[in-house]
Write a protein that holds these residues in place. Structure first.
Motif, mmCIF file in Angstrom:
data_model
loop_
_atom_site.group_PDB
_atom_site.id
_atom_site.type_symbol
_atom_site.label_atom_id
_atom_site.label_comp_id
_atom_site.label_asym_id
_atom_site.label_seq_id
_atom_site.Cartn_x
_atom_site.Cartn_y
_atom_site.Cartn_z
ATOM 1 N N LYS A 134 0.801 -1.224 0.000
ATOM 2 C CA LYS A 134 0.000 0.000 0.000
ATOM 3 C C LYS A 134 0.835 1.276 0.000
ATOM 4 N N THR A 135 1.881 1.286 0.851
ATOM 5 C CA THR A 135 2.681 2.492 1.047
ATOM 6 C C THR A 135 3.936 2.112 1.827
ATOM 7 N N SER A 136 4.658 3.088 2.332
ATOM 8 C CA SER A 136 5.811 2.806 3.181
ATOM 9 C C SER A 136 5.358 2.015 4.404
ATOM 10 N N PRO A 137 6.157 1.032 4.846
ATOM 11 C CA PRO A 137 5.745 0.219 6.006
ATOM 12 C C PRO A 137 5.340 1.036 7.220
ATOM 13 N N ASN A 138 6.087 2.086 7.532
ATOM 14 C CA ASN A 138 5.772 2.867 8.740
ATOM 15 C C ASN A 138 4.438 3.597 8.638
ATOM 16 N N LYS A 186 6.666 10.017 -3.798
ATOM 17 C CA LYS A 186 7.941 9.491 -4.281
ATOM 18 C C LYS A 186 8.724 8.765 -3.189
ATOM 19 N N ASP A 187 8.737 9.325 -1.994
ATOM 20 C CA ASP A 187 9.459 8.672 -0.902
ATOM 21 C C ASP A 187 8.862 7.301 -0.591
ATOM 22 N N ASP A 188 7.544 7.196 -0.676
ATOM 23 C CA ASP A 188 6.882 5.910 -0.418
ATOM 24 C C ASP A 188 7.220 4.900 -1.500
ATOM 25 N N ILE A 189 7.255 5.360 -2.740
ATOM 26 C CA ILE A 189 7.622 4.469 -3.842
ATOM 27 C C ILE A 189 9.040 3.945 -3.651
ATOM 28 N N LYS A 190 9.935 4.809 -3.257
ATOM 29 C CA LYS A 190 11.315 4.388 -3.009
ATOM 30 C C LYS A 190 11.379 3.372 -1.876
ATOM 31 N N ASN A 191 10.598 3.589 -0.827
ATOM 32 C CA ASN A 191 10.583 2.675 0.312
ATOM 33 C C ASN A 191 9.991 1.319 -0.061
ATOM 34 N N GLU A 230 4.798 10.252 -14.119
ATOM 35 C CA GLU A 230 6.057 10.645 -13.482
ATOM 36 C C GLU A 230 6.402 9.700 -12.321
ATOM 37 N N LEU A 231 5.396 9.319 -11.529
ATOM 38 C CA LEU A 231 5.623 8.423 -10.395
ATOM 39 C C LEU A 231 6.020 7.021 -10.862
ATOM 40 N N VAL A 232 5.372 6.549 -11.911
ATOM 41 C CA VAL A 232 5.703 5.217 -12.426
ATOM 42 C C VAL A 232 7.095 5.223 -13.057
ATOM 43 N N GLU A 233 7.423 6.298 -13.732
ATOM 44 C CA GLU A 233 8.777 6.418 -14.295
ATOM 45 C C GLU A 233 9.816 6.444 -13.171
ATOM 46 N N PHE A 234 9.490 7.104 -12.087
ATOM 47 C CA PHE A 234 10.378 7.127 -10.926
ATOM 48 C C PHE A 234 10.546 5.721 -10.356
ATOM 49 N N ALA A 235 9.437 4.984 -10.259
ATOM 50 C CA ALA A 235 9.484 3.606 -9.750
ATOM 51 C C ALA A 235 10.356 2.721 -10.628
ATOM 52 N N SER A 236 10.315 2.954 -11.938
ATOM 53 C CA SER A 236 11.073 2.115 -12.864
ATOM 54 C C SER A 236 12.588 2.290 -12.714
ATOM 55 N N GLN A 237 13.016 3.349 -12.027
ATOM 56 C CA GLN A 237 14.443 3.496 -11.732
ATOM 57 C C GLN A 237 14.915 2.423 -10.753
ATOM 58 N N PHE A 238 13.985 1.914 -9.959
ATOM 59 C CA PHE A 238 14.309 0.903 -8.955
ATOM 60 C C PHE A 238 13.869 -0.493 -9.393
#
Length: 245
Positions: A134-138, A186-191, A230-238
């Motif tokens: 769903k999101t960042s664990p915290n 974006k921070d949540d996607i990275k997490n 933009e968010l999905v493109e950001f996710a694709s970096q990881f």
């Protein structure tokens, strides 16, 4: 199992679906009950177990449908709510497998022990698993649970389920995230990406601001198309295989 159990209203039956099981013509059964209260959830009757708002089907209805459509449908999607918290899930899997259906489970990943039991039992092992992250664990504790004092080890729980699902071949698993502006940035996607295997299929869905569990979310504007891309493109970096549904 008692006959009355078979006839008890248990879930919502979608008799045919072309979208819930990748590349498979299937039916879906959405079981009642969930341990999360995601404010943007639109399956309110399933979460609240409210029979007044929707027509529920019984296991008997489901089994009759599976028998009738045997050879025409290939798969059964067991969803919810949260199917792993429902003891009827094992009964449904056994019945569907006896009729040669492929089984897909949709889960929130908060029951890794039960998930492991399914994966370690050939009679119960799903053919495909989709897990919602769903999101960042915290943020699960602050945003998604009605009881804030449970599952303090949420990151460990999610990671265990992700690792279990990742034992399946890549084409038989996927991870999913709804792009809710208040909850996924974006921070949540990275997490989230830090929890997923690099070869994950990560599918993003658009937030729908209608019929939400929390009425305030009906007034929340979804991300624009450019913002979602933009968010999905950001996710694709990881995670290279990140896509918007």
């Amino acid at each position: 199992m008692y006959k009355t159990d078979l006839q008890k209203p248990t879930g919502v039956l979608v008799k045919t679906t072309l979208v819930d099981y990748p590349d498979i013509v299937a039916c879906s059964f959405f079981l009642r009950g969930c341990n999360l209260h995601c404010p943007y959830c639109y399956n309110i009757s399933l979460v609240k177990n409210n029979e007044n708002d929707i027509e529920f089907s019984s296991l008997e209805d489901l089994f009759k449908h599976l028998e009738k459509r045997q050879g025409l449908l290939e798969g059964l999607v067991i969803s919810g709510g949260e199917p792993l918290m429902n003891p009827l899930t094992k009964i449904i899997i056994k019945k569907a497998k006896s009729l040669n259906y492929k089984i897909k489970i949709d889960t929130n990943g908060l029951f890794p022990t039960l998930l492991e039991q399914l994966l370690n039992n050939e009679e119960l092992k799903p053919d495909f698993i989709a897990m919602d992250v769903k999101t960042s664990p915290n943020r699960y504790i602050t945003e998604l649970f009605s009881n804030k004092n449970i599952l303090s080890n949420i990151e460990e729980i999610l990671k265990k389920s992700i690792d279990l699902i990742s034992t399946l071949p890549t084409k038989y698993r996927e991870f999913r995230t709804v792009l809710v502006p208040n909850i996924v940035k974006k921070d949540d996607i990275k997490n989230i990406a830090s929890l997923l295997p690099k070869d994950a299929a990560w599918k993003f869905a658009s937030f729908q601001n209608k019929n939400c569990l929390d009425p305030n979310y009906n007034n929340l504007l979804p991300y624009t198309e450019s913002e979602k891309n933009e968010l999905v493109e950001f996710a694709s970096q990881f995670i290279a295989n990140s896509k918007l549904r």
